[in-house]
Design an enzyme around this catalytic site. Sequence first.
Site, PDB file in Angstrom:
ATOM      1  N   TYR A  58      11.005  -4.795  22.139  1.00 18.95           N
ATOM      2  CA  TYR A  58      10.206  -3.914  21.282  1.00 18.95           C
ATOM      3  C   TYR A  58       9.158  -3.226  22.134  1.00 18.95           C
ATOM      4  CZ  TYR A  58      10.774  -3.162  16.367  1.00 18.95           C
ATOM      5  OH  TYR A  58      11.201  -2.653  15.183  1.00 18.95           O
ATOM      6  N   GLU A  60       6.868  -0.255  20.917  1.00 19.11           N
ATOM      7  CA  GLU A  60       6.176   0.839  20.221  1.00 19.11           C
ATOM      8  C   GLU A  60       5.083   1.426  21.100  1.00 19.11           C
ATOM      9  OE1 GLU A  60       4.738  -0.569  16.480  1.00 19.11           O
ATOM     10  OE2 GLU A  60       6.702  -0.403  15.522  1.00 19.11           O
ATOM     11  N   ASP A 204      16.978  24.685  19.095  1.00 15.24           N
ATOM     12  CA  ASP A 204      17.747  23.456  18.894  1.00 15.24           C
ATOM     13  C   ASP A 204      19.043  23.596  19.689  1.00 15.24           C
ATOM     14  OD1 ASP A 204      19.254  21.327  18.080  1.00 15.24           O
ATOM     15  OD2 ASP A 204      18.832  21.577  15.934  1.00 15.24           O
ATOM     16  N   THR A 230      20.083  16.871  20.964  1.00  7.81           N
ATOM     17  CA  THR A 230      20.721  15.557  20.991  1.00  7.81           C
ATOM     18  C   THR A 230      21.115  15.309  22.440  1.00  7.81           C
ATOM     19  OG1 THR A 230      22.892  16.531  20.602  1.00  7.81           O
ATOM     20  CG2 THR A 230      21.685  15.764  18.663  1.00  7.81           C
ATOM     21  N   LYS A 233      26.164  15.245  22.859  1.00  7.77           N
ATOM     22  CA  LYS A 233      27.206  16.267  22.677  1.00  7.77           C
ATOM     23  C   LYS A 233      27.634  16.757  24.063  1.00  7.77           C
ATOM     24  CE  LYS A 233      25.512  17.014  18.010  1.00  7.77           C
ATOM     25  NZ  LYS A 233      24.968  17.916  16.991  1.00  7.77           N
ATOM     26  N   ARG A 239      24.246   8.336  22.049  1.00  8.65           N
ATOM     27  CA  ARG A 239      23.763   8.948  20.813  1.00  8.65           C
ATOM     28  C   ARG A 239      22.245   8.816  20.770  1.00  8.65           C
ATOM     29  NH1 ARG A 239      28.310  10.059  18.520  1.00  8.65           N
ATOM     30  NH2 ARG A 239      27.213  11.256  16.955  1.00  8.65           N
TER      31      ARG A 239
HETATM   32  C1  LIG Z   1      24.167  17.662  15.914  1.00  6.65           C
HETATM   33  C2  LIG Z   1      23.025  18.506  15.604  1.00  6.65           C
HETATM   34  C3  LIG Z   1      21.823  17.971  15.112  1.00  6.65           C
HETATM   35  C4  LIG Z   1      21.681  16.575  14.589  1.00  6.65           C
HETATM   36  O1  LIG Z   1      22.014  15.558  15.379  1.00  6.65           O
HETATM   37  P1  LIG Z   1      22.309  14.110  14.762  1.00  6.65           P
HETATM   38  O2  LIG Z   1      22.237  13.286  15.981  1.00  6.65           O
HETATM   39  O3  LIG Z   1      23.667  14.203  14.144  1.00  6.65           O
HETATM   40  O4  LIG Z   1      21.257  13.792  13.781  1.00  6.65           O
HETATM   41  C5  LIG Z   1      20.746  18.821  14.956  1.00  6.65           C
HETATM   42  N1  LIG Z   1      20.839  20.113  15.266  1.00  6.65           N
HETATM   43  C6  LIG Z   1      21.985  20.673  15.715  1.00  6.65           C
HETATM   44  C7  LIG Z   1      22.012  22.123  16.032  1.00  6.65           C
HETATM   45  C8  LIG Z   1      23.118  19.884  15.884  1.00  6.65           C
HETATM   46  O5  LIG Z   1      24.236  20.454  16.302  1.00  6.65           O
END
Ligand SMILES: *Cc1c(COP(=O)(O)O)cnc(C)c1O
Length: 424
Positions: A58, A60, A204, A230, A233, A239
């Site tokens: 932990y 925090e 994003d 993220t 991807k 993740r």
């Molecule tokens: C995948 C994605 C997210 C969210 O990611 P999670 O890990 O699934 O919560 C946010 N914004 C965009 C543009 C995404 O493609």
Amino acid sequence: MTALHDRHPALAAADPELAALIGAEERLQADTLRLIPSENYVSQAVLEASGTVLQNKYSEGYAGKRYYEGQQNIDQVESLAIDRAKALFGVDHANVQPYSGSPANLAVYLAFLQPGDTVLGMSLPMGGHLTHGWGVSATGTWFRGVQYGVRRDTGRIDLDEVRDLALAERPKLIFCGGTAVPRVIDFAGFAEIAREVGAVLVADIAHIAGLIAGGAHPSPVPHADVVSTTTHKTLRGPRGAMLMCRQEHARAVDRAVFPGLQGGPHNQTTAAIAVALREAATPEFGGYAHQVVANARALGEQLAARGFDLVSGGTDNHLLLIDLTGRDVPGKVAAKALDRAGVVVNYNTVPYDTRKPFDPSGIRIGTPSLTSRGVPESEMATVAEWIDRVVTAARGGDEETVVKVRAEVKALMDAYPAPGLPLV
Ligand SMILES: *Cc1c(COP(=O)(O)O)cnc(C)c1O
């Protein structure tokens, strides 16, 4: 493949039922052509880092400012991940604690907005993400979401329309980036609009972070106030997620993530993020990123040559959005037939879709996973042909073709073993 009990002996002994499911998933990921653009194969090193005793801690707070003792190693793990993120993306500040992309985006709202404030984002059915102010998301109920889309004739974002909306609605926050956007995002253009209306610009880059890190897509860093991504991807990490920003916003972003929204960070994920960022800084990763785009472009050309209708006419990045209206097959029917053929895609709305979101007109495909396996551009004609045959078969209920394609897919996959999976 080597037997699961040889690779995960303790798990196989303690929980054979669960172990069997993981074994089946390994088989599935090895044997299928995975075309979901948000998925990938992480390296064995990333897998190993995410399954360690860091799970037991932990912590925090942030490095040097924790609410728990015993952080001698954890502080260094997190600092390593942060330093690597800063170097890779060229940012002032990075927070590697968000649990995933959606909580990362929610933290941005918490950092800059009050409930009821206006956010401008791309609408979900046009290619945006739920968390960019869409109605069913907390971001669209606790905040006032105003949405832009793409032009009907080009399938692309029209910045003049975005500017008009921004001037009329005066958002405090503007999101650019999305989940089904096959074209380069004009970060400089969005930044100009954000400046005009005094909004915070969030890029994003969840989908394209790996392409940006590898030099295959322009970076938002000179233009955006905050970059959200993220890590799982195209970036090919565990993740998780990161928020990056200019120094002036560092405190607001950090406080929003913890204690604003989250408790203890997932240290095993932080470690795996650090490993992935180290991998992403290598020349090999740059080669992968450019190959992802080359493969997607080649696949788009092959599909177009077979009469498929590609939203925006093609792609600049890792993904393609296919409108199946002209093929007279709903997206879901096509996606399910492709899945039976070992070609894994997702059904997706297309801009101005006349069908319902749960039964839309399109499918979305992408090349990160196959590129991570080393499948070259020269195979994209074969991939397009499989999609063509199965989509046609789906319309006629021709299951024989589906079964035939499945065997062909398996043969190609056997020739390109996936990272992180035991060899056949
Ligand atoms: C995948 C994605 C997210 C969210 O990611 P999670 O890990 O699934 O919560 C946010 N914004 C965009 C543009 C995404 O493609």
